[in-house]
Design a protein around this motif. Structure first.
Motif, short mmCIF file in Angstrom:
data_model
loop_
_atom_site.label_atom_id
_atom_site.label_comp_id
_atom_site.label_asym_id
_atom_site.label_seq_id
_atom_site.Cartn_x
_atom_site.Cartn_y
_atom_site.Cartn_z
N PRO A 84 0.81 -1.22 0.00
CA PRO A 84 0.00 0.00 0.00
C PRO A 84 0.84 1.26 0.00
O PRO A 84 0.46 2.25 -0.62
CB PRO A 84 -0.80 -0.13 1.30
N ALA A 85 1.98 1.23 0.67
CA ALA A 85 2.84 2.42 0.70
C ALA A 85 3.36 2.77 -0.69
O ALA A 85 3.39 3.94 -1.08
CB ALA A 85 4.02 2.19 1.65
N ARG A 86 3.75 1.75 -1.47
CA ARG A 86 4.20 2.01 -2.84
C ARG A 86 3.06 2.55 -3.69
O ARG A 86 3.26 3.46 -4.50
CB ARG A 86 4.74 0.71 -3.44
N PHE A 87 1.89 1.98 -3.52
CA PHE A 87 0.72 2.46 -4.26
C PHE A 87 0.45 3.92 -3.93
O PHE A 87 0.18 4.73 -4.83
CB PHE A 87 -0.50 1.60 -3.90
N ASN A 396 6.74 -1.60 8.71
CA ASN A 396 5.45 -0.92 8.73
C ASN A 396 5.46 0.11 7.61
O ASN A 396 5.91 1.23 7.80
CB ASN A 396 5.24 -0.26 10.09
N LEU A 397 5.03 -0.31 6.43
CA LEU A 397 5.17 0.54 5.25
C LEU A 397 4.04 1.53 5.08
O LEU A 397 4.17 2.53 4.41
CB LEU A 397 5.26 -0.34 3.99
N ALA A 398 2.90 1.23 5.64
CA ALA A 398 1.74 2.09 5.40
C ALA A 398 1.71 3.29 6.32
O ALA A 398 1.30 4.37 5.92
CB ALA A 398 0.46 1.28 5.55
N SER A 399 2.15 3.14 7.52
CA SER A 399 1.93 4.19 8.51
C SER A 399 2.63 5.51 8.23
O SER A 399 2.07 6.56 8.53
CB SER A 399 2.33 3.70 9.90
N PRO A 400 3.84 5.55 7.63
CA PRO A 400 4.46 6.86 7.41
C PRO A 400 3.72 7.73 6.42
O PRO A 400 3.90 8.94 6.42
CB PRO A 400 5.85 6.50 6.87
N VAL A 401 2.91 7.14 5.58
CA VAL A 401 2.32 7.92 4.50
C VAL A 401 0.80 7.94 4.50
O VAL A 401 0.21 8.63 3.71
CB VAL A 401 2.79 7.38 3.13
#
Length: 416
Positions: A84-87, A396-401
């Motif tokens: 999701p973060a890349r998306f 945790n890739l989603a939380s920063p963005v």
């Protein structure tokens, strides 16, 4: 130029992506699904079409280029947009790019000066735009249809419209000034293209949003509604001399002349060329039309009609099935996502569904075709995010963005 193929930067990138995918097929195969199979079948059908119509050498050249813009773009997304973060990042990069250029877009529209293309011509020494884009044909009152950095207002407007669901849902989720300004810039850009495609996209976004909202609990209703719509379309087609698509296409445009030309394109291709070349199409041959229509040019203003015309009806059906399979496969999983990723999955469904439907009224030429296939591959993370997250529990890739209401949320849980 390499032979008869024009080398461009984006094609080089897509070529590298396709080669990387081929050399790493063992990584791709476990995550492949029907979409992969159907896209490979599409390229195979295009090769057969080119070979039948133009010979082996032309078939190899043209199919290679077609594979770059379809499979290359698809697997570039499949291999990069895996979370999701890349998306989120890919969408934000595109939206911010349009936002940074909105000042030039406004200037271009109201001064009738395509300044970005003028600068590009000075730097490269090459003319990128068709001369007609500088004529009165592209004036709508005091506004010249904006192109920004694209070769046609249609490409610009369609891309901006495809990003609208993401930008809109992000503002609803996280009411921040920067995101609001990005959304405003998208809306301004869409308006200044003076194209019917963005407006139709917004309409389709709204209709698809209702579908997404009520799909999980009312599938039988939606299936019945779809069958009822198909029955209505067949009824109109039987009793109208223009046919259902002829009526639809003729009215889905701001310019009555454009609508009339599109109706003629559907009429003559469906009456002559497609029935006579049903399986393998006409490839790069010109389509048949009366002598008095020669001045209209050989372009076809429908992505799906052109695909059926060039590569046969089965090629169009294969890609259409692949697109709808991807949409409804993800649609069946929307309820499994938690709030931090569900809105992005919804944004993709709204965007890609409208791109499928808009393709009946406009052609995705130039860079818009690989963008469509990139979008098709950019949602695979939604199918495998649970397993991906369990494989990498410390990341945790989603939380920063993707913050919401000033609270950082993770996407570690997808509830069944």
């Amino acid at each position: 130029m390499a032979g008869t193929i024009r080398i461009e930067v984006y094609r080089v990138i897509l070529g590298i992506a396709l080669l990387y995918a081929l050399f790493n097929f063992k990584v791709i195969i476990p995550r492949a699904d029907m979409v992969d199979v159907l896209l490979i079948a599409l390229v195979a059908l295009s090769f057969a079409s080119f070979w039948h119509n133009h010979g082996l050498q032309k078939a190899l050249e043209s199919t290679g280029l077609y594979a770059l813009e379809t499979l290359g773009a698809f697997y570039l997304a499949r291999m990069y947009v895996i979370t999701p973060a890349r998306f989120f990042q890919v969408n934000q990069i595109l939206i911010i790019g349009i936002t940074l250029l909105v000042g030039f877009t406004i200037y271009e529209a109201f001064t009738h000066h395509r300044i970005l293309h003028q600068w590009a011509e000075i730097i490269t020494g090459k003319t990128a735009l068709d001369y007609r884009l500088y004529t009165e044909d592209y004036l709508r009152g005091p506004i010249m249809r904006a192109t920004s950095v694209f070769i046609h207002p249609l490409l610009f407007g369609t891309l901006a419209a495809s990003l609208f669901p993401f930008a809109f849902l992000l503002v609803i989720r996280t009411f921040r000034p920067a995101y609001i300004f990005n959304l405003f810039a998208l809306i301004v850009s869409m308006i200044l293209t003076m194209s019917s495609a963005p407006l139709l996209s917004i309409i389709f976004h709204g209709a698809t949003a209702v579908l997404v909202r009520f799909w999980h609990g009312a599938r039988q209703f939606w299936v019945a509604s779809f069958l009822g719509f198909m029955a209505f379309a067949m009824l109109v087609n039987a009793f109208s001399n223009r046919g259902f698509f002829g009526i639809l296409i003729s009215y889905l445009t701001f310019n009555p002349n454009t609508g009339y030309f599109r109706m003629l394109q559907w009429q003559y291709t469906l009456d002559d060329d497609i029935p006579e070349n049903l399986i393998l199409g006409i490839a790069h041959h010109d389509w048949t039309r009366p002598y008095w229509m020669e001045w209209m040019g050989n372009s076809i203003d429908s992505f799906w009609l052109l695909l059926a015309l060039q590569h046969g009806i089965f090629a169009a059906l294969v890609l259409l099935i692949a697109c709808f399979y991807a949409v409804f496969n993800i649609l069946n999983q929307v309820h499994l996502h938690d709030d931090s990723s569900r809105w992005m999955v919804t944004a993709w469904i709204l965007s890609f569904m409208s791109m499928i439907l808009i393709g009946f009224t406009v052609d995705y030429f130039g860079t818009l075709q690989p963008i469509m296939f990139f979008m098709l591959g950019a949602i695979s993370w939604a199918r495998f995010y649970r397993s991906w997250n369990s494989d990498h529990p410390t990341e945790n890739l989603a939380s920063p963005v993707i913050p919401a209401n000033n609270d950082v949320k993770t996407s570690n849980n997808l509830q069944d």
